[in-house]
Design a protein around this motif. Structure first.
Motif, PDB file in Angstrom:
ATOM      1  N   ASN A  26     -12.453 -52.770  22.248  1.00  0.00           N
ATOM      2  CA  ASN A  26     -13.578 -51.916  22.642  1.00  0.00           C
ATOM      3  C   ASN A  26     -13.440 -50.599  21.888  1.00  0.00           C
ATOM      4  O   ASN A  26     -12.407 -49.926  22.004  1.00  0.00           O
ATOM      5  N   SER A  68     -14.336 -47.773  22.418  1.00  0.00           N
ATOM      6  CA  SER A  68     -14.098 -46.600  23.265  1.00  0.00           C
ATOM      7  C   SER A  68     -12.668 -46.562  23.805  1.00  0.00           C
ATOM      8  O   SER A  68     -12.269 -45.552  24.404  1.00  0.00           O
ATOM      9  N   SER A  69     -11.926 -47.644  23.614  1.00  0.00           N
ATOM     10  CA  SER A  69     -10.536 -47.678  24.092  1.00  0.00           C
ATOM     11  C   SER A  69      -9.631 -46.854  23.187  1.00  0.00           C
ATOM     12  O   SER A  69      -9.873 -46.744  21.979  1.00  0.00           O
ATOM     13  N   GLU A  80     -13.243 -49.140  16.434  1.00  0.00           N
ATOM     14  CA  GLU A  80     -13.984 -47.916  16.153  1.00  0.00           C
ATOM     15  C   GLU A  80     -14.069 -47.657  14.651  1.00  0.00           C
ATOM     16  O   GLU A  80     -15.100 -47.195  14.136  1.00  0.00           O
ATOM     17  N   GLN A 124     -22.142 -43.613  25.122  1.00  0.00           N
ATOM     18  CA  GLN A 124     -21.786 -43.950  23.740  1.00  0.00           C
ATOM     19  C   GLN A 124     -22.873 -43.475  22.778  1.00  0.00           C
ATOM     20  O   GLN A 124     -24.007 -43.253  23.175  1.00  0.00           O
ATOM     21  N   SER A 163     -26.399 -45.767  25.205  1.00  0.00           N
ATOM     22  CA  SER A 163     -25.193 -46.123  25.943  1.00  0.00           C
ATOM     23  C   SER A 163     -24.940 -47.621  25.914  1.00  0.00           C
ATOM     24  O   SER A 163     -25.844 -48.421  25.673  1.00  0.00           O
ATOM     25  N   THR A 207     -21.296 -50.480  25.363  1.00  0.00           N
ATOM     26  CA  THR A 207     -20.273 -50.780  24.369  1.00  0.00           C
ATOM     27  C   THR A 207     -20.920 -51.258  23.082  1.00  0.00           C
ATOM     28  O   THR A 207     -21.767 -52.155  23.091  1.00  0.00           O
ATOM     29  N   GLU A 208     -20.537 -50.658  21.970  1.00  0.00           N
ATOM     30  CA  GLU A 208     -21.128 -51.023  20.688  1.00  0.00           C
ATOM     31  C   GLU A 208     -20.874 -52.489  20.356  1.00  0.00           C
ATOM     32  O   GLU A 208     -19.790 -53.022  20.625  1.00  0.00           O
TER      33      GLU A 208
END
Length: 384
Positions: free
Chosen positions: A31, A33-34, A43, A230, A236, A238-239
């Motif tokens: 993820n 964002s992790s 990312e 995000q 917003s 998760t991408e």
């Protein structure tokens, strides 16, 4: 022989895109964002994709927001801008030949109290900049005109349209639907006066379910998807790392060797148009030369219904379209063909051929050969 000539509907992914999507699903699957290593790797892929796209447009990375495709991008551009700017005015201008993903959000905005002006086009599908300027008012907040029409390949004078609108009202936001233009033209939003630009990944040999919107720094757009914040709170959720990364690879590849790619596509288009000109009862819509987009040929066939010809060609291994694939669930006469003045008997007899990176001259020749055989038979059948 199998000939896929419906690339305006969707395209086969580049091999490198398929490899990139697989890698993002099986190796860099974290993820983004992790904070751990897997998240950082994911990312990095998203950032690389955003950088590839920004480089292709010569814009800031931070001006690119990933979406699920062209429809979401257009909805965000139109509804998001309208919501953000409604205190300044509620007047929007567009053309009469826009894609359903523009037209239907505008109808929704009309229901919310906005006023939408639909400008006519000429026989080649073009909006007149003077007509646009005349329609702009003090309360006009948004102008939306597609760069390339998806049905017949008209190329709108976007730079002129933007200048005309902003000369009348400098506060107007200009949106360009570039879903059929990106990858076919070098687009420079800042130079062309484009504030919002929308693109779909699967039209450029990228993954389905991927797309982006360019939002010029300083332009206010209200987010439509709310959640974890995000993408700068603009979109917003998760991408979609495989989709983003694959789209970034496609964006880079589609502009590599660009001039040669476009010359080759125009050569295929010219070959098809010249062959169609030799067939009786065939009319090509739009300009036959480089004033039209390189990948689209719209042709009317006297005495043959489009659906009948489409399936006859399909039986010979040739995939074409009778219009926009996105409108296939809402059959009817094309508003675009009506708008450019196609005569009545051809409104239900028009086929769209559209090229991509994998098409060949042999496929064009085979298609023309099959048309030469099929048209007399289909016309004879219809008479009886």
């Amino acid at each position: 022989m199998e000939c896929y000539l419906d690339n305006s509907a969707t395209t086969r992914a580049f091999d490198d895109v398929a490899d990139a999507v697989r890698r993002a699903m099986l190796v860099d699957y974290g993820n983004p964002s992790s904070l751990h290593k897997k998240g950082v790797e994911a990312e990095r892929l998203v950032k690389e994709a955003r950088r590839n796209i920004a480089d292709s447009l010569k814009v800031d990375d931070r001006e690119i927001i990933f979406t699920s495709g062209g429809t979401e991008s257009n909805n965000l551009a139109l509804i998001g801008t309208a919501l953000a700017m409604q205190r300044r005015g509620k007047h929007i201008i567009t053309s009469g030949i826009e894609h359903a993903s523009v037209y239907n959000p505008l109808l929704f905005l009309e229901e919310m109290g906005f006023e939408v002006t639909f400008l006519p086009v000429d026989g080649h599908g073009l909006v007149d900049p003077e007509a646009l300027a005349a329609a702009v008012r003090r309360d006009t907040i948004l102008v939306s005109v597609m760069m390339v029409n998806n049905e017949m390949g008209a190329v709108e004078p976007v730079s002129e349209l933007s200048r005309a609108a902003k000369a009348k009202n400098p506060g107007v936001i200009f949106h360009a639907d570039a879903i059929q233009a990106y990858g076919k033209y070098r687009i420079r939003p800042r130079r062309e006066g484009i504030d919002l630009l929308t693109v779909s990944g699967h039209k450029i040999h990228g993954p389905k379910g991927s797309g982006f919107i360019y939002i010029r720094n300083g332009v206010r757009v209200h987010p439509l998807i709310l959640g974890g914040g995000q993408q700068k709170d603009m979109r917003s959720g998760t991408e979609n790392v495989p989709g983003c990364y694959g789209l970034g690879i496609a964006a880079k590849e589609i502009y590599t060797g660009f001039d040669g790619r476009i010359d080759r596509m125009y050569a295929l288009r010219n070959r098809l148009i010249e062959g169609l000109a030799d067939l009786p009862g065939v009319t090509v819509n739009g300009y036959p030369d480089r004033r039209n987009a390189p990948h689209i040929v719209s042709a009317g066939f006297d005495g043959v219904r489009a659906e009948v010809l489409l399936h006859a060609l399909e039986d010979r291994g040739i995939c074409v379209s009778s219009g926009s694939a996105c409108s296939s669930n809402h059959p009817g006469i094309s508003g675009t063909l009506k708008a450019i003045g196609v005569r009545g008997e051809l409104l239900d007899s028009t086929i769209r051929f559209s090229f991509g990176e994998f098409n060949t001259a042999d496929e064009v020749d085979y298609t023309l050969e099959q048309l030469r055989e099929l048209l007399p038979m289909l016309r004879q059948f219809r008479r009886h």
